[in-house]
Design a protein around this motif. Structure first.
Motif, PDB file in Angstrom:
ATOM      1  N   ILE A 159      -1.735  -6.617  -8.590  1.00  0.00           N
ATOM      2  CA  ILE A 159      -1.109  -6.974  -7.443  1.00  0.00           C
ATOM      3  C   ILE A 159       0.431  -6.944  -7.487  1.00  0.00           C
ATOM      4  N   PHE A 203       1.494   8.428  -5.708  1.00  0.00           N
ATOM      5  CA  PHE A 203       1.052   7.186  -5.170  1.00  0.00           C
ATOM      6  C   PHE A 203       0.509   6.201  -6.259  1.00  0.00           C
ATOM      7  N   LEU A 260       0.172  -3.474  -6.062  1.00  0.00           N
ATOM      8  CA  LEU A 260      -0.476  -3.377  -4.726  1.00  0.00           C
ATOM      9  C   LEU A 260       0.341  -3.685  -3.961  1.00  0.00           C
ATOM     10  N   LEU A 265       2.358  -0.751  -3.080  1.00  0.00           N
ATOM     11  CA  LEU A 265       1.641   0.322  -2.186  1.00  0.00           C
ATOM     12  C   LEU A 265       1.380   0.069  -0.715  1.00  0.00           C
ATOM     13  N   MET A 266       1.074  -1.468  -0.487  1.00  0.00           N
ATOM     14  CA  MET A 266       0.935  -1.922   0.903  1.00  0.00           C
ATOM     15  C   MET A 266       2.054  -1.831   1.661  1.00  0.00           C
ATOM     16  N   LEU A 321       2.403   1.958   2.312  1.00  0.00           N
ATOM     17  CA  LEU A 321       1.469   2.312   3.502  1.00  0.00           C
ATOM     18  C   LEU A 321       2.027   1.840   4.899  1.00  0.00           C
ATOM     19  N   MET A 322       2.503   0.467   4.824  1.00  0.00           N
ATOM     20  CA  MET A 322       3.055   0.149   6.002  1.00  0.00           C
ATOM     21  C   MET A 322       4.398   0.605   6.647  1.00  0.00           C
ATOM     22  N   TYR A 360       4.838   4.166   6.356  1.00  0.00           N
ATOM     23  CA  TYR A 360       4.068   5.192   6.933  1.00  0.00           C
ATOM     24  C   TYR A 360       3.484   4.976   8.305  1.00  0.00           C
ATOM     25  N   ALA A 361       2.690   3.608   8.065  1.00  0.00           N
ATOM     26  CA  ALA A 361       1.981   3.348   9.380  1.00  0.00           C
ATOM     27  C   ALA A 361       3.066   3.244  10.741  1.00  0.00           C
ATOM     28  N   VAL A 386      -3.375  10.368   0.032  1.00  0.00           N
ATOM     29  CA  VAL A 386      -3.816   8.947  -0.568  1.00  0.00           C
ATOM     30  C   VAL A 386      -5.076   8.441  -0.450  1.00  0.00           C
TER      31      VAL A 386
END
Lengths: 485, 447
Positions: free
Chosen positions: B308, B330, B339, B342-343, B346-347, B349-350, B387
């Motif tokens: 985590i 990644f 984690l 990574l989140m 990803l956020m 990128y989103a 990813v």
């Protein structure tokens, strides 16, 4: 186009949602198995990155396991066991992919991952020092341990010795024979360790097993102490001088066979309890068992700890007097045969319970845990496991067991100037096969410092061995070592 | 009414640079126990670059979305730090200074795009040129002499001391082409043909462009052994076709065609089959020992070992995964930042994708909507493919993790992509010209 753009936006959202869900799954649910996968060498590196705590005994004065800084960045800290074989089954070993004994059972303290050490670890992490584990000090008396190992190994047979301090439950000695050198299992090379391990694993004598706690054996006549305890507790008017039937042979109900005494000896038809135990007659105790019935015998055994799950901290195989069957089977169970199966540790607990006025203390190996700075993190407080018998019954049993050593089968355990109480056992294993030899004892009787169980598995060598001849001398030496003579 | 929010943008940009500098210091502390000596240089370098990008943006696209530049700076910076970390960890092929140089060139491309391209609608005039350029770029690596094959994929092009992946630039050219082409033809393509079950099929003669694109994709797959680019381009085309025509049937036809093509390719080409096998039975000992899933599983071990919170920068072993600095960056980030890291990535990128799509919705003309939607989608799609691949959600296909993986072509192309989004968002957010005069004062001139 806005409506389709919005749908594409939703599709993008779903894609990111899937990625996040999958990453979360990998980072939480699967993380443990990915981390511990044998193909993930990180585990291996991590194991050797920690300055593992030492394992000591004799109140930290003797080192049983130490950590050596090799300077190799991948396999930096390696483990060594300076005293080797006599301590292998207790201390265990720390191999690239596994661990055994205290190394495994106390692993989280030794490598510093125990919750009690969180703050310490965080400080190490921030300051960039290699993580340091806690040291574990054992209750073992290394002198007695080495003597027990030497004696037992010199018999050339398999077996185990357990010694307990009756008032606390401290395990002073725990030896299993055959033993092996733990050092080849503690190198950082997986291949070498696997080779060494496989060789031990294939050995017909099964050296990897700790016979003191991993296996159970028929306790034979040493179990007569438990039957006596049940018999004395059943009626408070009974004492060591109570007369019991002691026929030369006892017909077993529902069968055509009779139970003889050992080697067909005579016990004179009638005998006092103390006489019956002193020369270890079979028939009186078998009869007592049948009189008491299954439930009372079982209850008494349980009061000595039989059937209670035990971790010292290694888990102990469950002892049991077997399943309830007919009267004939009950008679044999009462003299430690039939399906009656005890660990050597359990029989040491029986002796220790009688020595400690009927109170069985929970046996333990870990004296204290010391943090990297030397401060005590954890220690074991002696704890009563159960009340096996009343102090009065314990007193009667003690008198009977003294007679065994002074006048009977256990003469080899006599110590000069110290009163010793004991009981021999010679357990039949199978018709025509050599018997197991047992001896349980404690001393000094007026202020018990040590209770011992010696078990010699006789199947390994052809000759017939009695508890009095083979096991009692070893108990003698161990008691002497503990008492400092 | 939109505001320029330039102060907020500058603040967020400084924050992004600060995070990256913190991470950079973390790597030094984790590996050597001290703050890296080149820290100030790197910090000033990255900060200066981004300040330059900001100034160009403020001058040439003042109404642009304030979030895009800081977000891209953050992922680019984290990628840079991770490559630095791997280089320090002894991975010879990882070079942080190269990556910083390419980042600088990326910012130059970003600025140049903003300065030269004052109105993105001008691109519509070059629809077919863009299409031609795109195809040429795709074909270049296959040609002898200029093209070269590395690691089983023929997607590189030799250019003096450098090797480029022209496919990354083809991506941009083709999205421009798709946008221009579809705006022109969308009415025809949207015409319904026969109805089958519950969907309206398009007319058979309109299938041409779809079949051609499909053919090119499959050709890329076959000739260059590049499943990733093939999937990327075809997916982007189908998404844009759907945006333009609003017909679900195109999506279904596209999916069927691609799956059919891929299955066929799987039958014929062993490497496609191996990729699939390595995905489905990744953890099986036989597949792993044969090497088919070795890299993927090592990546997953790396990611999973982070848990985590991660091991902390410089504290793990991300270099154990082959190509941890490019395709598998990644997973490498997952090991050391966990984690949580990574989140966050990803956020980011989103958010970039979301800002792009929002800008498309606000755009006033179909070409802008389609181009913006296409560029945003292709970014999201690329993140999903790579990813998803390195986290075993879908079969692994080699693609670059946008802005993070080591590699010059991808950095340049993606910085240009962001420049286009910035340019379009400037147009979309710019308030319409205000009437200077009052209605009552309007003077009607008559002859």
């Amino acid at each position: 186009m806005n409506s389709t753009l919005k749908r594409v936006a939703v599709a993008c959202l779903i894609m990111f949602g899937l990625l996040m869900a999958n990453v979360t799954y990998l980072g939480t649910v699967k993380a443990e198995s990915l981390r511990n996968d044998s193909r993930n060498v990180r585990m291996l590196y991590a194991r050797y990155k920690i300055d593992r705590g030492w394992i000591t005994a004799d109140n930290t004065k003797t080192t049983l396991a130490k950590t050596v800084d090799t300077g190799d960045p991948k396999f930096r800290f390696e483990r060594e066991y300076p005293l080797g074989k006599p301590f292998t089954h207790v201390v265990g070993w720390f191999a690239p992919e596994s661990a055994a004994g205290i190394e495994s059972a106390m692993g989280r303290y030794l490598d510093g991952s125990h919750p009690d050490m969180v703050v310490r670890r965080a400080i190490d992490m921030i300051s960039g020092k290699p993580a340091k584990g806690a040291s574990v000090d054992l209750t073992l008396n290394t002198k007695a341990q080495e003597i027990a190992y030497k004696d037992l190994a010199s018999t050339g047979k398999r077996g185990a010795v357990v010694a307990i301090e009756p008032k606390t439950g401290k395990i002073l000695t725990m030896v299993s024979v055959p033993s092996y050198d733990p050092n080849p299992l503690a190198t950082a090379s997986k291949d070498k360790v696997n080779k060494a391990y496989n060789k031990l694993d294939k050995d017909g004598d099964k050296p990897l097993l700790n016979r003191a706690i991993d296996l159970t054996y028929a306790p034979g006549s040493t179990f007569k102490t438990v039957t006596s305890a049940a018999y004395l507790s059943d009626d408070s008017s009974r004492d060591e001088n109570t007369q019991v039937d002691a026929p030369d042979s006892l017909p077993l109900p529902g069968t055509s066979i009779s139970l003889p005494n050992y080697h067909g000896e005579s016990c004179g038809g009638r005998a006092t309890l103390v006489e019956a135990l002193t020369i270890s007659c079979n028939t009186p105790f078998a009869k007592m068992g049948m009189e008491l019935g299954w439930d009372k015998l079982k209850e008494q055994a349980e009061k000595f700890g039989v059937g209670k799950p035990l971790a010292i901290p290694m888990s102990v195989a469950g002892s049991s007097i077997g399943k309830e069957e007919g009267k004939a089977e009950l008679a044999k169970t009462a003299i430690g045969q039939q399906s009656n199966q005890m660990t050597p540790l359990q029989m040491a607990m029986v002796a220790a319970g009688i020595a400690n006025q009927g109170t069985v203390m929970k046996p333990y190996l870990v004296n204290k845990v010391l943090g990297p700075d030397g401060a005590e993190i954890d220690g074991t407080d002696p704890e009563a496991l159960s009340e096996a018998v009343t102090p009065e019954v314990a007193g009667e049993l003690t008198k009977m067991m003294i007679s065994v050593v002074e006048n009977g089968t256990g003469g080899a355990a006599k110590l000069p100037g110290i009163t010793v109480a004991g009981k021999t056992g010679t357990a039949e294993t199978a018709p025509g096969k050599p018997s197991h030899a047992w001896f349980i004892s404690f001393a000094p009787v007026d202020d018990p410092q040590v209770a011992v169980a010696v078990f010699v598995e006789s199947g390994s060598a052809g000759n017939d061995a009695t508890g009095g001849a083979v096991a009692a001398p070893i108990a003698h030496d161990v008691m002497q070592a503990v008492l400092g003579q | 009414m939109t505001a320029k929010r330039r102060g907020a943008q500058l603040g967020m940009l400084a924050f992004a640079v600060l995070i990256v500098m913190g991470a950079y210091a973390g790597v030094g502390l984790g590996i050597n126990g001290k703050v890296p000596s080149g820290m100030l240089g790197y910090g000033l370098g990255l900060g200066g670059l981004m300040l330059a990008a900001y100034l160009v943006l403020a001058k040439f696209a003042p109404w642009a979305d304030p979030l895009l530049l800081p977000l891209v700076t953050l992922v680019n910076g984290i990628g840079l730090v991770m490559i630095y970390r791997l280089e320090e960890g002894g991975i010879k092929d990882a070079s942080a200074s190269n990556q910083l140089m390419w980042t600088a060139l990326g910012v130059v491309m970003f600025s140049a795009t903003l300065i030269v391209l004052r109105d993105h609608r001008a691109l519509q005039r070059f629809t077919y040129t863009a299409g031609f350029v795109g195809i040429v770029l795709l074909v270049l690596p296959v040609l002898p002499v200029v093209g070269s094959e590395h690691y089983g994929a023929r997607i590189w092009m030799n250019l003096g001391p450098f090797s480029l992946q022209p496919g990354e630039f083809a991506k941009l050219a083709l999205v421009v082409f798709f946008a221009g082409y579809l705006v022109a033809k969308r009415d025809v393509l949207a015409l319904a043909g026969r109805r089958l079950l519950f969907i309206d099929l398009p007319r058979a003669r309109d299938l041409g462009p779809v079949l051609i694109t499909w053919g090119v994709s499959i050709a890329v797959l076959v000739a260059e052994k590049d499943l990733g680019t093939s999937l990327l381009l075809f997916g982007a085309f189908i998404a844009m076709l759907y945006i333009a025509t609003q017909r679900t049937s195109w999506v279904l036809i596209g999916l069927l065609l691609f799956v059919g093509g891929a299955v066929l390719a799987g039958q014929v080409f062993s490497h496609v089959q191996a990729r699939f096998e390595g995905w489905l039975h990744a953890s099986s000992t036989a597949v792993y020992d044969s090497g088919t899933s070795y890299q993927l599983m090592q990546g997953l071990f790396s990611l999973g070992s982070g848990g985590i919170l991660g091991t902390g920068l410089g504290q793990g072993y991300p270099g154990l995964t082959p190509f941890s600095f490019s395709d598998f960056i990644f997973d490498a980030v997952g090991e050391e930042l966990g984690l949580t890291g990574l989140m966050a990535i990803l956020m980011v990128y989103a958010l970039i994708v979301e800002r792009g799509l929002r800008m498309s919705l606000a755009s006033r003309d179909p070409f802008s909507k389609l181009l913006g939607g296409g560029l945003s989608f292709i970014l999201a799609w690329q993140v999903f493919i790579i990813v998803g691949g390195v986290t075993r959600l879908i079969p692994l296909t080699g693609l670059v993790t946008p802005f993070m993986s080591a590699g010059g072509s991808a950095l340049l192309a993606n910085w240009m992509l962001i420049a286009l989004l910035v340019r379009m968002s400037d147009a979309a957010r710019r308030p319409p010209p205000q009437a200077i005069q009052d209605e009552g004062m309007t003077q009607v001139m008559q002859r």
